[in-house]
Enzyme design. Structure first.
Site, PDB file in Angstrom:
ATOM      1  CB  SER A   1       1.675  -2.311  -3.844  1.00 34.14           C
ATOM      2  OG  SER A   1       2.590  -0.728  -3.126  1.00 34.14           O
TER       3      SER A   1
ATOM      4  CE  LYS B   1       0.585  -1.612   6.350  1.00 35.07           C
ATOM      5  NZ  LYS B   1       2.270  -0.688   5.721  1.00 35.07           N
TER       6      LYS B   1
ATOM      7  CG  ASN C   1      -0.997  -4.886   8.949  1.00 29.25           C
ATOM      8  OD1 ASN C   1      -1.389  -3.934   9.946  1.00 29.25           O
ATOM      9  ND2 ASN C   1       0.864  -3.768   8.834  1.00 29.25           N
TER      10      ASN C   1
ATOM     11  CD  GLU D   1       4.720  -0.343   8.256  1.00 31.14           C
ATOM     12  OE1 GLU D   1       4.111  -0.836   9.002  1.00 31.14           O
ATOM     13  OE2 GLU D   1       4.250  -0.575   6.791  1.00 31.14           O
TER      14      GLU D   1
ATOM     15  CD  GLU E   1       3.848  -7.556   4.658  1.00 33.44           C
ATOM     16  OE1 GLU E   1       2.811  -6.897   4.334  1.00 33.44           O
ATOM     17  OE2 GLU E   1       3.688  -6.979   5.707  1.00 33.44           O
TER      18      GLU E   1
ATOM     19  N   GLY F   1       4.009  -0.479   0.477  1.00 33.19           N
ATOM     20  CA  GLY F   1       3.165   1.768   0.833  1.00 33.19           C
ATOM     21  C   GLY F   1       3.318   1.905  -0.493  1.00 33.19           C
TER      22      GLY F   1
ATOM     23  CG  HIS G   1       4.949  -4.846   9.462  1.00 31.66           C
ATOM     24  ND1 HIS G   1       5.275  -3.956   9.476  1.00 31.66           N
ATOM     25  CD2 HIS G   1       3.501  -5.665   8.105  1.00 31.66           C
ATOM     26  CE1 HIS G   1       4.633  -3.725   7.757  1.00 31.66           C
ATOM     27  NE2 HIS G   1       3.823  -4.236   7.354  1.00 31.66           N
TER      28      HIS G   1
HETATM   29  P1  13P Z   1       0.699  -1.865   1.756  1.00 29.49           P
HETATM   30  O1  13P Z   1      -0.678  -2.437   1.319  1.00 29.49           O
HETATM   31  O2  13P Z   1      -0.091   0.075   2.343  1.00 29.49           O
HETATM   32  O3  13P Z   1       1.916  -1.685   0.375  1.00 29.49           O
HETATM   33  O4  13P Z   1       1.074  -2.203   2.945  1.00 29.49           O
HETATM   34  C1  13P Z   1       1.583  -3.637   3.052  1.00 29.49           C
HETATM   35  C2  13P Z   1       1.513  -4.043   4.360  1.00 29.49           C
HETATM   36  O5  13P Z   1       2.394  -3.799   5.053  1.00 29.49           O
HETATM   37  C3  13P Z   1       0.850  -5.153   4.980  1.00 29.49           C
HETATM   38  O6  13P Z   1       1.319  -5.199   6.126  1.00 29.49           O
END
Ligand code: 13P
Length: 258
Positions: free
Chosen positions: A219, A13, A11, A103, A173, A179, A101
């Protein structure tokens, strides 16, 4: 029990312009080989502006990486400024679409109800949804993890058919692991993924539960991927930051060698 082929998804982003995307995809194609793709499905989810360029390079070089999107609207067309429809993604040979997601839930007001509408639209357009769920740190500390995941899974999948659920992907997640560098322990990640599979079993039966692929995200790095992937109910990873570099993402795809 059906064999569940692992799915490692990147992903991206809101990172990478279309020129950077082409470069990263080409480098990934040099780093991975047929044995990797035979063992593991790989998808990448660049921003919308890169999808056409990504599709062109994947197609021209016959790269066995599946194209994915990060989001879509549920309507086929209409007055929805800024949105992109499932039909538009399908036309670009997108195979997987992330829905719900954290976010998008936290920053853009996505609810379980509209995640559910999105899933139905993605499936109707012939693509595979990757539905995300997971608890925040506050919810975890308040012992709400199970309730949160159960609600998100039950409401997100409401009204879907058994075979649709059996063919889709659900990503666990935990929001506190995204992150932050704080990966869930393999045991916590396994518990979340097992709970998701239990909910699928309760609502859609044993066959759907046996075939639905459950990813862990938060992560994921080359150093922790092997231990996560060794868990019974973890069938893949949804990778954010580490998917933006060819070295780390290809090592994650090759988790068996880590
Ligand atoms: P990270 O791997 O940067 O923690 O992000 C995970 C994520 O949100 C994947 O959709």
């Amino acid at each position: 029990m059906p064999e569940r082929k692992p799915l490692i998804s990147g992903n991206w982003k809101m990172h990478m312009n279309h020129l950077e995307a082409i470069q990263l995809i080409q480098k990934l194609s040099y780093a991975l080989d047929h044995a990797d793709y035979a063992a593991t499905d790989v998808s990448i989810h660049p921003p919308f502006t890169n999808l056409r360029s990504a599709q062109t390079v994947i197609d021209a070089d016959s790269i066995p990486i599946a194209l994915g999107a990060q989001h879509c609207h549920w309507e086929e067309s209409g007055a929805f400024t800024g949105e992109v429809s499932p039909a538009m993604l399908a036309k670009l040979a997108v195979s997987y679409v992330i829905a719900g997601h954290s976010e998008r839930r936290q920053l853009f007001g996505e609810t379980d109800e509209n995640v559910n509408r999105r899933l139905k639209a993605i499936l109707a357009a012939g693509m595979i949804p990757i539905m995300c769920c997971g608890e925040t740190l506050d919810e975890r500390e308040a012992d709400q993890t199970e309730t949160r995941i159960t609600t998100q899974v039950d409401a997100g999948l409401a009204g879907l058919k058994r075979d649709q659920v059996g063919a889709m992907v659900i990503a666990y997640e935990p929001v506190w692991a995204i992150g932050t560098g704080h990966t869930a322990t393999p045991a916590d990640a396994q518990a979340g993924c097992a709970l998701i599979r239990d909910r699928v079993r309760a609502n859609f039966g044993a066959d759907a539960a046996a075939s639905v692929r459950v990813q862990y995200g938060g992560s994921v790095k080359p150093v922790n991927v092997a231990e996560l992937m060794a868990q019974t109910d973890i069938d893949g990873a949804l990778v954010g930051g580490a998917s933006l570099e060819v070295d780390s993402f290809s090592r994650i795809v090759r988790f068996r060698l880590q």
